[in-house]
Write a protein that holds these residues in place. Structure first.
Motif, PDB file in Angstrom:
ATOM      1  N   LEU A 165      26.773  11.491  39.613  1.00 38.11           N
ATOM      2  CA  LEU A 165      26.651  11.917  41.005  1.00 38.11           C
ATOM      3  C   LEU A 165      26.718  10.734  41.951  1.00 38.11           C
ATOM      4  CD1 LEU A 165      23.855  14.642  40.678  1.00 38.11           C
ATOM      5  CD2 LEU A 165      26.268  15.015  41.197  1.00 38.11           C
ATOM      6  N   LEU A 166      26.024   9.638  41.561  1.00 38.12           N
ATOM      7  CA  LEU A 166      26.037   8.446  42.403  1.00 38.12           C
ATOM      8  C   LEU A 166      27.448   7.871  42.518  1.00 38.12           C
ATOM      9  CD1 LEU A 166      24.465   6.293  43.996  1.00 38.12           C
ATOM     10  CD2 LEU A 166      24.079   5.093  41.830  1.00 38.12           C
ATOM     11  N   THR A 168      30.249   9.501  42.085  1.00 41.19           N
ATOM     12  CA  THR A 168      31.116  10.435  42.805  1.00 41.19           C
ATOM     13  C   THR A 168      30.970  10.274  44.312  1.00 41.19           C
ATOM     14  OG1 THR A 168      30.946  12.024  40.984  1.00 41.19           O
ATOM     15  CG2 THR A 168      31.688  12.871  43.108  1.00 41.19           C
ATOM     16  N   VAL A 169      29.724  10.185  44.765  1.00 37.29           N
ATOM     17  CA  VAL A 169      29.488  10.019  46.209  1.00 37.29           C
ATOM     18  C   VAL A 169      30.042   8.688  46.700  1.00 37.29           C
ATOM     19  CG1 VAL A 169      27.695   9.794  47.969  1.00 37.29           C
ATOM     20  CG2 VAL A 169      27.471  11.535  46.193  1.00 37.29           C
ATOM     21  N   SER A 170      29.767   7.617  45.920  1.00 35.77           N
ATOM     22  CA  SER A 170      30.273   6.294  46.319  1.00 35.77           C
ATOM     23  C   SER A 170      31.796   6.278  46.315  1.00 35.77           C
ATOM     24  CB  SER A 170      29.735   5.219  45.364  1.00 35.77           C
ATOM     25  OG  SER A 170      28.330   5.219  45.358  1.00 35.77           O
ATOM     26  N   TYR A 172      33.843   8.780  46.660  1.00 36.24           N
ATOM     27  CA  TYR A 172      34.370   9.592  47.754  1.00 36.24           C
ATOM     28  C   TYR A 172      34.389   8.807  49.060  1.00 36.24           C
ATOM     29  CZ  TYR A 172      34.511  13.121  51.412  1.00 36.24           C
ATOM     30  OH  TYR A 172      34.819  13.832  52.542  1.00 36.24           O
ATOM     31  N   LEU A 173      33.296   8.119  49.347  1.00 36.65           N
ATOM     32  CA  LEU A 173      33.222   7.364  50.595  1.00 36.65           C
ATOM     33  C   LEU A 173      34.248   6.235  50.617  1.00 36.65           C
ATOM     34  CD1 LEU A 173      29.324   7.189  51.013  1.00 36.65           C
ATOM     35  CD2 LEU A 173      30.935   8.670  52.242  1.00 36.65           C
ATOM     36  N   LYS A 176      37.809   7.753  50.828  1.00 39.69           N
ATOM     37  CA  LYS A 176      38.076   8.312  52.146  1.00 39.69           C
ATOM     38  C   LYS A 176      38.489   7.228  53.126  1.00 39.69           C
ATOM     39  CE  LYS A 176      35.995  11.148  55.770  1.00 39.69           C
ATOM     40  NZ  LYS A 176      34.772  11.858  56.230  1.00 39.69           N
TER      41      LYS A 176
END
Length: 500
Positions: A165-166, A168-170, A172-173, A176
């Motif tokens: 999860l960590l 994936t979020v990192s 994604y940012l 992006k």
């Protein structure tokens, strides 16, 4: 951890199994008396295993009595009695346990299971067969508690999920932000394509920093320049052909350009047909003139030559010369007849023609020529029931001409095949030879006036064939390859039974 536990339980079971005697196990199995000293001894040993090795269990199992999903217990430790595992009783076991137990008996080797669960917990079991004279007397089952593996597995799963999860979020940012920077020149290219599709060829892209996109932008700019030049030329051609007005605005839309190109191609095709018609008309006039002016004197000359040939006072050399002259006169007559076919085509008379029967009659004429001249084998495949609409005499002329060409193309023998069959709305004559073949350039010019691949050919014969088939509303397709042979496909419309 699982491998280490399996190794440990196998090692322990092998060690403790040496304290059990196969003869004593058989006696216990036969007597089944809980008061027997040997039984008491086995119970003490199994209890000692549980005391010396924490988180382990040991059971002595029988091999003689076994229900489908159950095992028969001979002896257990004292602690097992507390949970209902009693000696000389059946016990229902899970499938993994039963599979390991059966495999140990059949293979007579120590077998360890994978991690499994039952109503008592999570375990890894090892089965040691006790042998006497290579016969299994009983099986020692050693179980080791594997709950630590399950706990470790759950913890690792939780850690991995949190890490995923960590990440994936990192990710994604980061993506992006990076994609926004990378896709900016791509969006600019898309805008450029939209402008081009709307007819604006003056749009130019700036070269971005990325090497690949820089090349793409450069090629895009080159494409727009070429398109602008192409459309300007198309406009000029349209004015020249008269399909648009001279004062019309240059075309800068693809739909308009495609329509204009179709008109130009259509007009070019019409001009080509007119040129061909004029050429055929000129050849026809020439043919008529040649036929009237030359044919009659040639007939007279040929007749006198045949009279001279019949005389007895001539030498062999003189006869040879006269025969050569007669042959050349006959060849000239054939050429004149081809010209006459161009000048006076028989376009009025058409009839229902049996394609297979017509091909068979032509083959009767050509078979002897093929065999005697070059030892060529003729292979016919004539399907019955193919009826076409055409002129039978002209059709025979076409088949003879093409068959003769195929025979002459095979210098040292070969195979000449002819097939008759239906193809949608056409009847097809397919003639194939194994001769010298033709190149792509020679195929392109095939059927034009005065073009021939023969040493003494004029090209008129094949041109007449094309013209005859066109008059019958058919077509001729040719496939050829140098050194491998040629295939002619003659398509003639089938008889329309409804119209008939």
């Amino acid at each position: 951890m699982e491998k280490q536990m399996k190794y440990r339980v196998v090692e322990m079971s092998t060690l403790w199994s040496t304290t059990f005697n196969a003869k004593d196990i058989k006696r216990i199995n036969d007597d089944r008396n809980t008061e027997h000293p040997i039984f008491q001894n086995f119970t003490e040993k199994l209890s000692l295993v549980n005391e010396k090795a924490p988180n382990t269990n040991a059971i002595l199992l029988s091999t003689d009595v076994m229900n489908e999903d159950e095992i028969f217990i001979l002896a257990t430790s004292k602690s097992h009695k507390k949970i209902g595992l009693l000696p000389f009783s059946y016990h229902e076991a899970v499938k993994v346990y039963l599979d390991g137990y059966k495999k140990a008996i059949s293979s007579k080797k120590v077998i360890a299971t994978e991690v499994y669960e039952d109503k008592y917990g999570t375990w890894i079991s090892a089965f040691v067969p006790i042998l006497k004279d290579n016969v299994v007397a009983g099986v020692i089952s050693f179980d080791i508690n594997a709950h630590l593996i399950r706990e470790y597995r759950n913890k690792m799963s939780a850690y991995l999920i949190a890490l995923l999860l960590l990440m994936t979020v990192s990710g994604y940012l980061i993506l992006k932000r990076g994609l926004k920077k990378v896709l900016y020149p791509v969006n600019e290219i898309i805008v450029g394509f939209n402008e081009v599709s709307n007819g604006n060829f003056n749009v130019k892209l700036k070269s971005p920093n990325q090497a690949d996109l820089g090349i793409l932008a450069e090629r895009f700019n080159n494409m727009t320049s070429q398109l602008s030049l192409l459309f300007d030329r198309l406009s000029a051609t349209s004015v020249e052909f008269g399909t648009t007005h001279k004062n019309a605005v240059s075309m800068h839309r693809f739909e308009e350009a495609i329509d204009e190109m179709e008109q130009i191609l259509h007009k070019t095709k019409i001009l080509r047909e007119l040129q061909r018609a004029e050429k055929m008309n000129a050849i026809g006039q020439l043919a008529a003139s040649v036929a009237h002016e030359i044919r009659n004197p040639m007939t007279v000359v040929k007749g006198f030559l045949q009279i001279f040939l019949a005389k007895d006072q001539m030498s062999d050399e003189e006869r040879m010369y006269i025969r050569l002259m007669i042959e050349e006169m006959s060849r000239a007559e054939t050429i004149i007849n081809d010209y006459l076919s161009l000048a006076k085509p028989d376009i009025e008379h058409t009839e229902k023609v049996d394609a297979a029967e017509t091909a068979s009659k032509v083959l009767d004429l050509m078979n002897s020529y093929a065999m005697m001249s070059k030892n060529i084998m003729v292979v016919p495949t004539l399907n019955e029931g193919v009826f076409i609409q055409g002129n039978i005499s002209e059709l025979k002329q076409v088949l003879i001409n093409i068959l003769k060409n195929g025979i002459e193309a095979m210098k040292v023998g070969g195979t000449l095949s002819i097939s008759v069959y239906k193809d949608e709305k056409y009847g097809v004559f397919e003639i194939s030879d194994t001769g010298i073949g033709m190149s792509a350039e020679e195929l392109e010019r095939l059927g034009t006036a005065f073009y021939s691949l023969k040493e003494k050919g004029t090209g008129i014969g094949l041109m007449v064939c094309y013209q005859i088939i066109e008059r019958m509303k058919g077509k001729i397709e040719v496939q050829s390859q140098n050194g491998k042979g040629t295939t002619f496909k003659i398509f003639i419309p089938l008889v329309d039974d409804h119209a008939e």
